[in-house]
Design a protein around this motif. Structure first.
Motif, short mmCIF file in Angstrom:
data_model
loop_
_atom_site.label_atom_id
_atom_site.label_comp_id
_atom_site.label_asym_id
_atom_site.label_seq_id
_atom_site.Cartn_x
_atom_site.Cartn_y
_atom_site.Cartn_z
N VAL A 178 0.85 -1.19 0.00
CA VAL A 178 0.00 0.00 0.00
C VAL A 178 0.89 1.24 0.00
O VAL A 178 2.09 1.16 0.26
CB VAL A 178 -0.94 0.03 1.23
N ALA A 179 0.30 2.38 -0.30
CA ALA A 179 1.06 3.63 -0.31
C ALA A 179 1.16 4.24 1.07
O ALA A 179 2.11 4.96 1.38
CB ALA A 179 0.39 4.63 -1.26
N LEU A 180 0.18 3.97 1.93
CA LEU A 180 0.12 4.61 3.24
C LEU A 180 -0.56 3.69 4.24
O LEU A 180 -1.58 3.06 3.93
CB LEU A 180 -0.67 5.92 3.14
N THR A 181 0.02 3.59 5.44
CA THR A 181 -0.59 2.85 6.54
C THR A 181 -0.87 3.82 7.67
O THR A 181 0.03 4.56 8.10
CB THR A 181 0.32 1.73 7.06
N ILE A 182 -2.11 3.83 8.15
CA ILE A 182 -2.51 4.73 9.23
C ILE A 182 -2.90 3.92 10.45
O ILE A 182 -3.73 3.02 10.37
CB ILE A 182 -3.70 5.61 8.81
N GLN A 183 -2.28 4.23 11.58
CA GLN A 183 -2.66 3.65 12.87
C GLN A 183 -3.65 4.62 13.50
O GLN A 183 -3.25 5.66 14.03
CB GLN A 183 -1.43 3.46 13.77
N ALA A 184 -4.92 4.32 13.42
CA ALA A 184 -5.95 5.29 13.80
C ALA A 184 -6.59 4.95 15.14
O ALA A 184 -6.93 3.80 15.42
CB ALA A 184 -7.03 5.36 12.73
N ARG A 185 -6.75 5.98 15.97
CA ARG A 185 -7.42 5.84 17.26
C ARG A 185 -8.65 6.74 17.35
O ARG A 185 -9.56 6.48 18.12
CB ARG A 185 -6.45 6.22 18.40
N HIS A 186 -8.63 7.82 16.56
CA HIS A 186 -9.71 8.79 16.62
C HIS A 186 -10.19 9.09 15.20
O HIS A 186 -9.44 8.89 14.22
CB HIS A 186 -9.24 10.07 17.29
N GLU A 187 -11.40 9.59 15.07
CA GLU A 187 -11.97 9.88 13.76
C GLU A 187 -11.13 10.90 12.99
O GLU A 187 -11.05 10.86 11.77
CB GLU A 187 -13.40 10.38 13.91
N ASP A 188 -10.48 11.81 13.72
CA ASP A 188 -9.65 12.82 13.06
C ASP A 188 -8.44 12.22 12.37
O ASP A 188 -7.82 12.86 11.52
CB ASP A 188 -9.18 13.86 14.09
N ASP A 189 -8.10 10.98 12.72
CA ASP A 189 -6.94 10.33 12.10
C ASP A 189 -7.22 9.85 10.68
O ASP A 189 -6.27 9.52 9.95
CB ASP A 189 -6.50 9.12 12.95
N VAL A 190 -8.49 9.77 10.31
CA VAL A 190 -8.84 9.20 9.01
C VAL A 190 -9.77 10.12 8.21
O VAL A 190 -10.62 9.65 7.46
CB VAL A 190 -9.48 7.80 9.15
N THR A 191 -9.61 11.40 8.36
CA THR A 191 -10.39 12.33 7.55
C THR A 191 -9.77 12.42 6.16
O THR A 191 -8.60 12.05 5.95
CB THR A 191 -10.42 13.73 8.18
N LEU A 192 -10.54 12.92 5.22
CA LEU A 192 -10.05 13.09 3.85
C LEU A 192 -8.82 13.99 3.84
O LEU A 192 -7.83 13.70 3.16
CB LEU A 192 -11.16 13.69 2.98
N GLU A 193 -8.86 15.06 4.60
CA GLU A 193 -7.74 16.00 4.65
C GLU A 193 -6.49 15.34 5.21
O GLU A 193 -5.39 15.51 4.68
CB GLU A 193 -8.12 17.21 5.51
N THR A 194 -6.65 14.55 6.28
CA THR A 194 -5.51 13.89 6.90
C THR A 194 -4.85 12.91 5.94
O THR A 194 -3.61 12.86 5.82
CB THR A 194 -5.96 13.13 8.17
N ILE A 195 -5.66 12.12 5.25
CA ILE A 195 -5.13 11.13 4.31
C ILE A 195 -4.41 11.80 3.15
O ILE A 195 -3.30 11.39 2.76
CB ILE A 195 -6.26 10.22 3.80
N GLU A 196 -5.01 12.84 2.58
CA GLU A 196 -4.40 13.50 1.44
C GLU A 196 -3.10 14.21 1.82
O GLU A 196 -2.14 14.22 1.04
CB GLU A 196 -5.39 14.47 0.81
N LYS A 197 -3.05 14.78 3.01
CA LYS A 197 -1.81 15.43 3.46
C LYS A 197 -0.70 14.40 3.65
O LYS A 197 0.45 14.63 3.29
CB LYS A 197 -2.06 16.18 4.76
N ALA A 198 -1.06 13.25 4.22
CA ALA A 198 -0.07 12.20 4.45
C ALA A 198 0.46 11.63 3.14
O ALA A 198 1.65 11.37 2.99
CB ALA A 198 -0.68 11.09 5.30
#
Length: 202
Positions: A163-183
Motif C-alpha cells: 500500500v502507499a500509506l498505513t494509518i494507525q488510527a485511534r480517533h476519527e480525526d486520524d482518518v479524515t479526507l484531509e488527513t489522508i491526502e496530506k499524508a
C-alpha cells in the motif's frame, strides 16, 4: 439500585478470575493447553481473542473483496474487516464504492477494525489513486486486546499486499479526507493498483 452496565461487566470478569484461581488451587496445575480468552468490550460485544497468534483469513469473501478494491476496473473502493466474535478469524464487514465516507461510517469506538481504501480510484479531481491501509483501534477497546493489535496488523498488511500509506488510527480525526491526502502528499507515495508502492506509516 442496579449498578452501571460497565460495573456489572467488570464484576463478572473479576468473579470469573477468582473462580479460576480457586479451581487451580484445588486441582493443581492443568496439563491441558490453555484456551484463548476473549474480552467483552464496553459495547457489549466480544471483539477479539487475546491470543496474538495467527489470524484466520479463510473466509473467501476477504480475498475477493481485497482484489476488487485493488482492481482499477472494479467500482468497489473500500473494504472493512473485523473479528468473528471471540476468535482470531476475520470476516468481511463492508465492501462498497463509498470511499472515505463509508469508512468513516464503519468506525466503532469499541472495536479493532482493518480497512483497505483505494483513494481517488477513478482519478477524482485529477488526484492519482493510492491504496491506504487503516488499522483502527477505538478508545473503548480494552488494553488487553490492544496489545495484540501490532502482531495482527502486520499479518493483515501481508494479506492485503503493498500500500502507499498505513494509518494507525485511534480517533476519527486520524482518518479524515484531509488527513489522508496530506499524508499521501508528504510521503510522495507512488504506484497504482497491484503495482508495488512505496509505503509510509502515519
Amino acid at each position: 439500585r442496579r449498578p452501571p452496565r460497565s460495573t456489572l461487566m467488570r464484576s463478572s470478569a473479576a468473579s470469573d478470575v477468582y473462580k479460576r484461581q480457586v479451581s487451580t488451587q484445588s486441582t493443581g496445575p492443568s496439563t491441558q493447553k490453555p484456551q484463548m480468552t476473549s474480552h467483552t468490550s464496553l459495547t457489549g460485544e466480544a471483539n477479539v481473542s487475546v491470543n496474538e497468534g495467527d489470524l484466520d483469513f479463510s473466509d473467501p469473501a476477504l480475498a475477493d473483496a481485497r482484489d476488487k478494491v485493488k482492481d482499477k476496473n472494479a467500482k468497489e473502493n473500500v473494504m472493512c474487516m473485523g473479528y468473528v466474535k471471540g476468535s482470531n478469524k476475520l470476516k468481511l464487514i463492508t465492501l462498497s464504492d463509498g470511499g472515505i465516507l463509508d469508512l468513516e461510517e464503519d468506525l466503532n469506538d469499541g472495536k479493532i477494525l482493518f480497512f483497505l481504501l483505494h483513494h481517488s480510484k477513478t482519478f477524482e479531481n485529477g488526484k492519482a489513486p493510492k491504496l491506504v491501509l487503516v488499522n483502527w483501534c477505538g478508545d473503548g477497546v480494552p488494553a488487553v486486546l490492544k496489545g495484540a493489535l501490532h502482531t495482527h496488523a502486520s499479518k493483515v498488511a501481508a494479506f492485503l499486499g503493498s500500500v502507499a500509506l498505513t494509518i494507525q488510527a485511534r480517533h476519527e480525526d486520524d482518518v479524515t479526507l484531509e488527513t489522508i491526502e496530506k499524508a499521501l502528499a508528504k510521503g510522495r507515495a507512488t504506484g497504482y493498483g497491484h503495482d508495488k508502492l512505496s509505503e509510509k506509516v502515519l
